[in-house]
Design a protein around this motif. Structure first.
Motif, PDB file in Angstrom:
ATOM      1  N   THR A 119       0.819  -1.210   0.000  1.00  0.00           N
ATOM      2  CA  THR A 119       0.000   0.000   0.000  1.00  0.00           C
ATOM      3  C   THR A 119       0.851   1.258   0.000  1.00  0.00           C
ATOM      4  OG1 THR A 119      -0.181  -0.168   2.412  1.00  0.00           O
ATOM      5  CG2 THR A 119      -1.967  -1.123   1.106  1.00  0.00           C
ATOM      6  N   TRP A 120       2.056   1.159   0.580  1.00  0.00           N
ATOM      7  CA  TRP A 120       2.962   2.312   0.589  1.00  0.00           C
ATOM      8  C   TRP A 120       3.350   2.729  -0.826  1.00  0.00           C
ATOM      9  CZ3 TRP A 120       7.467   1.001  -1.813  1.00  0.00           C
ATOM     10  CH2 TRP A 120       7.846  -0.358  -1.793  1.00  0.00           C
ATOM     11  N   LEU A 121       3.184   1.806  -1.799  1.00  0.00           N
ATOM     12  CA  LEU A 121       3.481   2.101  -3.200  1.00  0.00           C
ATOM     13  C   LEU A 121       2.207   2.241  -4.030  1.00  0.00           C
ATOM     14  CD1 LEU A 121       5.281   2.329  -5.708  1.00  0.00           C
ATOM     15  CD2 LEU A 121       5.435  -0.186  -5.723  1.00  0.00           C
ATOM     16  N   ALA A 149      15.519   8.683 -17.097  1.00  0.00           N
ATOM     17  CA  ALA A 149      14.789   7.445 -17.404  1.00  0.00           C
ATOM     18  C   ALA A 149      15.336   6.250 -16.627  1.00  0.00           C
ATOM     19  CB  ALA A 149      14.848   7.173 -18.904  1.00  0.00           C
ATOM     20  N   LYS A 150      16.619   6.326 -16.238  1.00  0.00           N
ATOM     21  CA  LYS A 150      17.214   5.216 -15.487  1.00  0.00           C
ATOM     22  C   LYS A 150      16.567   5.051 -14.112  1.00  0.00           C
ATOM     23  CE  LYS A 150      21.802   5.814 -17.590  1.00  0.00           C
ATOM     24  NZ  LYS A 150      23.225   6.136 -17.308  1.00  0.00           N
ATOM     25  N   PHE A 151      15.875   6.080 -13.641  1.00  0.00           N
ATOM     26  CA  PHE A 151      15.289   6.057 -12.299  1.00  0.00           C
ATOM     27  C   PHE A 151      13.769   6.208 -12.321  1.00  0.00           C
ATOM     28  CE2 PHE A 151      19.529   7.927 -12.303  1.00  0.00           C
ATOM     29  CZ  PHE A 151      20.188   7.083 -11.432  1.00  0.00           C
ATOM     30  N   ASP A 152      13.188   6.238 -13.517  1.00  0.00           N
ATOM     31  CA  ASP A 152      11.745   6.422 -13.674  1.00  0.00           C
ATOM     32  C   ASP A 152      11.025   5.118 -13.338  1.00  0.00           C
ATOM     33  OD1 ASP A 152       9.131   6.818 -14.551  1.00  0.00           O
ATOM     34  OD2 ASP A 152       9.745   7.989 -16.289  1.00  0.00           O
ATOM     35  N   VAL A 153      10.126   5.158 -12.348  1.00  0.00           N
ATOM     36  CA  VAL A 153       9.418   3.935 -11.937  1.00  0.00           C
ATOM     37  C   VAL A 153       8.600   3.328 -13.064  1.00  0.00           C
ATOM     38  CG1 VAL A 153       9.301   4.505  -9.487  1.00  0.00           C
ATOM     39  CG2 VAL A 153       7.512   5.334 -11.029  1.00  0.00           C
ATOM     40  N   GLY A 154       8.249   4.134 -14.069  1.00  0.00           N
ATOM     41  CA  GLY A 154       7.463   3.622 -15.182  1.00  0.00           C
ATOM     42  C   GLY A 154       8.283   2.944 -16.258  1.00  0.00           C
ATOM     43  N   GLN A 155       9.605   2.986 -16.134  1.00  0.00           N
ATOM     44  CA  GLN A 155      10.493   2.397 -17.135  1.00  0.00           C
ATOM     45  C   GLN A 155      10.925   0.996 -16.709  1.00  0.00           C
ATOM     46  OE1 GLN A 155      11.401   3.848 -20.055  1.00  0.00           O
ATOM     47  NE2 GLN A 155      10.310   5.755 -19.647  1.00  0.00           N
ATOM     48  N   GLY A 164      13.088  -2.023 -15.920  1.00  0.00           N
ATOM     49  CA  GLY A 164      14.483  -2.212 -15.538  1.00  0.00           C
ATOM     50  C   GLY A 164      15.133  -1.004 -14.901  1.00  0.00           C
ATOM     51  N   SER A 165      14.369   0.033 -14.602  1.00  0.00           N
ATOM     52  CA  SER A 165      14.951   1.221 -13.985  1.00  0.00           C
ATOM     53  C   SER A 165      15.238   0.978 -12.507  1.00  0.00           C
ATOM     54  CB  SER A 165      14.000   2.413 -14.130  1.00  0.00           C
ATOM     55  OG  SER A 165      12.790   2.170 -13.427  1.00  0.00           O
ATOM     56  N   SER A 166      16.164   1.772 -11.958  1.00  0.00           N
ATOM     57  CA  SER A 166      16.426   1.724 -10.522  1.00  0.00           C
ATOM     58  C   SER A 166      15.261   2.385  -9.795  1.00  0.00           C
ATOM     59  CB  SER A 166      17.731   2.452 -10.192  1.00  0.00           C
ATOM     60  OG  SER A 166      18.825   1.828 -10.821  1.00  0.00           O
ATOM     61  N   LYS A 167      14.870   1.797  -8.679  1.00  0.00           N
ATOM     62  CA  LYS A 167      13.711   2.316  -7.947  1.00  0.00           C
ATOM     63  C   LYS A 167      14.174   2.881  -6.606  1.00  0.00           C
ATOM     64  CE  LYS A 167      10.891   0.523 -11.091  1.00  0.00           C
ATOM     65  NZ  LYS A 167      11.813  -0.217 -11.960  1.00  0.00           N
ATOM     66  N   ASN A 168      14.103   4.192  -6.475  1.00  0.00           N
ATOM     67  CA  ASN A 168      14.508   4.859  -5.238  1.00  0.00           C
ATOM     68  C   ASN A 168      13.236   5.315  -4.522  1.00  0.00           C
ATOM     69  OD1 ASN A 168      15.723   6.377  -3.227  1.00  0.00           O
ATOM     70  ND2 ASN A 168      17.312   7.161  -4.583  1.00  0.00           N
ATOM     71  N   TYR A 169      12.523   4.351  -3.938  1.00  0.00           N
ATOM     72  CA  TYR A 169      11.173   4.621  -3.457  1.00  0.00           C
ATOM     73  C   TYR A 169      11.121   5.638  -2.326  1.00  0.00           C
ATOM     74  CZ  TYR A 169       9.399   0.759  -6.295  1.00  0.00           C
ATOM     75  OH  TYR A 169       9.047  -0.049  -7.348  1.00  0.00           O
ATOM     76  N   VAL A 170      12.102   5.634  -1.425  1.00  0.00           N
ATOM     77  CA  VAL A 170      12.074   6.602  -0.335  1.00  0.00           C
ATOM     78  C   VAL A 170      12.096   8.021  -0.905  1.00  0.00           C
ATOM     79  CG1 VAL A 170      13.282   7.496   1.678  1.00  0.00           C
ATOM     80  CG2 VAL A 170      13.168   5.047   1.312  1.00  0.00           C
ATOM     81  N   ILE A 200       5.662   8.688  17.101  1.00  0.00           N
ATOM     82  CA  ILE A 200       4.957   9.079  15.884  1.00  0.00           C
ATOM     83  C   ILE A 200       4.433   7.836  15.171  1.00  0.00           C
ATOM     84  CG2 ILE A 200       6.196  11.238  15.488  1.00  0.00           C
ATOM     85  CD1 ILE A 200       7.929   9.621  13.471  1.00  0.00           C
ATOM     86  N   HIS A 201       3.418   8.021  14.342  1.00  0.00           N
ATOM     87  CA  HIS A 201       2.836   6.907  13.604  1.00  0.00           C
ATOM     88  C   HIS A 201       2.931   7.204  12.109  1.00  0.00           C
ATOM     89  CE1 HIS A 201       1.346   5.101  17.288  1.00  0.00           C
ATOM     90  NE2 HIS A 201       0.914   6.289  17.648  1.00  0.00           N
ATOM     91  N   MET A 202       3.935   6.600  11.477  1.00  0.00           N
ATOM     92  CA  MET A 202       4.132   6.752  10.038  1.00  0.00           C
ATOM     93  C   MET A 202       3.949   5.377   9.401  1.00  0.00           C
ATOM     94  SD  MET A 202       7.360   9.410   9.933  1.00  0.00           S
ATOM     95  CE  MET A 202       7.270   9.567   8.151  1.00  0.00           C
ATOM     96  N   ASP A 203       2.700   4.974   9.262  1.00  0.00           N
ATOM     97  CA  ASP A 203       2.388   3.598   8.881  1.00  0.00           C
ATOM     98  C   ASP A 203       2.992   3.210   7.539  1.00  0.00           C
ATOM     99  OD1 ASP A 203       1.007   3.320  11.220  1.00  0.00           O
ATOM    100  OD2 ASP A 203      -0.985   3.613  10.331  1.00  0.00           O
ATOM    101  N   GLN A 204       2.962   4.121   6.578  1.00  0.00           N
ATOM    102  CA  GLN A 204       3.477   3.772   5.249  1.00  0.00           C
ATOM    103  C   GLN A 204       4.994   3.596   5.261  1.00  0.00           C
ATOM    104  OE1 GLN A 204       1.133   5.764   1.840  1.00  0.00           O
ATOM    105  NE2 GLN A 204       0.729   7.092   3.600  1.00  0.00           N
ATOM    106  N   LEU A 205       5.682   4.456   5.997  1.00  0.00           N
ATOM    107  CA  LEU A 205       7.125   4.295   6.148  1.00  0.00           C
ATOM    108  C   LEU A 205       7.431   2.977   6.851  1.00  0.00           C
ATOM    109  CD1 LEU A 205      10.025   5.490   5.937  1.00  0.00           C
ATOM    110  CD2 LEU A 205       9.645   6.485   8.205  1.00  0.00           C
ATOM    111  N   TYR A 206       6.650   2.637   7.880  1.00  0.00           N
ATOM    112  CA  TYR A 206       6.880   1.397   8.617  1.00  0.00           C
ATOM    113  C   TYR A 206       6.630   0.177   7.730  1.00  0.00           C
ATOM    114  CZ  TYR A 206       6.711   4.425  12.777  1.00  0.00           C
ATOM    115  OH  TYR A 206       6.948   5.404  13.702  1.00  0.00           O
ATOM    116  N   GLU A 207       5.576   0.244   6.898  1.00  0.00           N
ATOM    117  CA  GLU A 207       5.295  -0.875   5.985  1.00  0.00           C
ATOM    118  C   GLU A 207       6.425  -1.044   4.980  1.00  0.00           C
ATOM    119  OE1 GLU A 207       1.517  -0.203   4.205  1.00  0.00           O
ATOM    120  OE2 GLU A 207       0.435  -0.234   6.116  1.00  0.00           O
ATOM    121  N   PHE A 208       6.947   0.063   4.480  1.00  0.00           N
ATOM    122  CA  PHE A 208       8.084  -0.003   3.565  1.00  0.00           C
ATOM    123  C   PHE A 208       9.281  -0.633   4.265  1.00  0.00           C
ATOM    124  CE2 PHE A 208      12.063   2.113   2.178  1.00  0.00           C
ATOM    125  CZ  PHE A 208      12.145   1.570   0.904  1.00  0.00           C
TER     126      PHE A 208
END
Length: 311
Positions: free
Chosen positions: A3-5, A39-45, A47-53, A268-276
């Protein structure tokens, strides 16, 4: 379900489209170089690198305070540009023959874009700019001195500070929602997550880092177990023995699991960060389990080979 994504996939598509449109306005040939690099970091591409944080932290901050989707997008776009800027710095620092020097003008254009967003969101008298300067200094210290220290054991949060500029998003969101008092604890949560993320990256890169002499959390933990000094030579064979025979991956994943416990004890409650973060811990635990399963299959294979020769 991540869900965090998944909750933010449409937003990610929107901000990467905005980044692409800005880069198209760069003077030639930097426009094409910039598009190719981004494009090397674009989540829509594929094989790209994914820097989700980097991409998602502005949206995860909704668990702490409400921002408009427009402001979230601006913080995310700025974070993407700042990521691209610092990745070029990394490329240049890691190169020995100057092969990335043509990217220097591009880096300045990336910087121009994220600074334009920050100036729009934060006036000159905003405390944001003091935090911004702090994060630049933290990054500079981390990338300059990590090779002369054992940060993974001596001051673990320094590991996270190689990515300190990412925190512009969390700190900026808190300032915009009038919650500056939460900055220390939110920063601690983000940094701890960044340490675990680096641990996962370092497991994947340990052979390359060992060859290049780069600091690596996994190698640091094995060195500590073996009571090696900084000048003692750690070999590929020794690392593999620790991982595949002595189950050092268990020890490594337990460190990440302890990080997760620390996160849950924060007020603090950061549920999405915690799920990640939980997904990172699970990945490290799965690596440890896969090593054991592979070893079990190899032992069974040897047994069946022995039996086939005995009948």
């Amino acid at each position: 379900m991540k869900t965090w994504l998944t909750k933010h996939e449409m937003s990610l598509g929107r901000v990467f489209e905005a980044v692409t449109e800005r880069v198209r306005q760069y003077p030639a040939p930097l426009d094409q170089l910039g598009l190719s690099y981004a494009a090397k970091f674009d989540v829509g591409q594929e094989g790209s690198s994914k820097n989700y944080v980097c991409y998602l932290l502005p949206y995860w901050m909704e668990d702490v305070g409400e921002l408009s989707s427009e402001t979230q997008d601006k913080l995310a776009i700025a974070n993407i540009f700042i990521m691209l800027y610092y990745f070029i710095q990394d490329d240049i620092m890691d190169s020995s023959k100057g092969e990335h020097r043509e990217k220097l003008p591009l880096a300045n254009l990336f910087q121009m874009d994220y600074m334009a967003i920050y100036r729009e969101l934060f006036p000159a008298f905003s405390p944001f700019w003091s935090y911004y300067e702090t994060y630049v200094c933290e990054w500079a210290d981390s990338v300059t001195n990590e090779g002369s220290r054992d940060d993974f054991f001596d001051d673990k949060l320094r590991i996270a500070r190689k990515a300190s500029p990412v925190k512009n998003a969390s700190t900026g969101a808190l300032l915009l929602t009038g919650q500056a008092h939460l900055i220390p604890e939110v920063t601690a949560a983000v940094e701890l997550s960044l340490v675990t993320l680096q641990m996962l990256d370092d497991y994947a890169d340990w052979e390359e880092d060992l060859e290049e002499g780069s600091y690596n959390c996994l190698l640091a933990s094995i060195r500590r177990k073996l009571n090696f000094s900084r000048i003692d030579t750690l070999t590929v064979e020794a690392v593999k023995h620790e991982l595949y025979v002595l189950d050092h991956a268990d020890v490594y994943s337990e460190i990440a699991a302890a990080h997760h416990e620390n996160l849950h004890h924060m007020s603090i409650h950061m549920d999405q960060l915690y799920e990640f973060h939980e997904s990172l811990v699970r990945n490290l635990q799965n690596i440890s389990q896969e090593i054991k399963e592979q070893r079990k299959q190899l032992l069974l294979g040897g047994f069946f080979h022995f039996m086939s020769k005995s009948v």
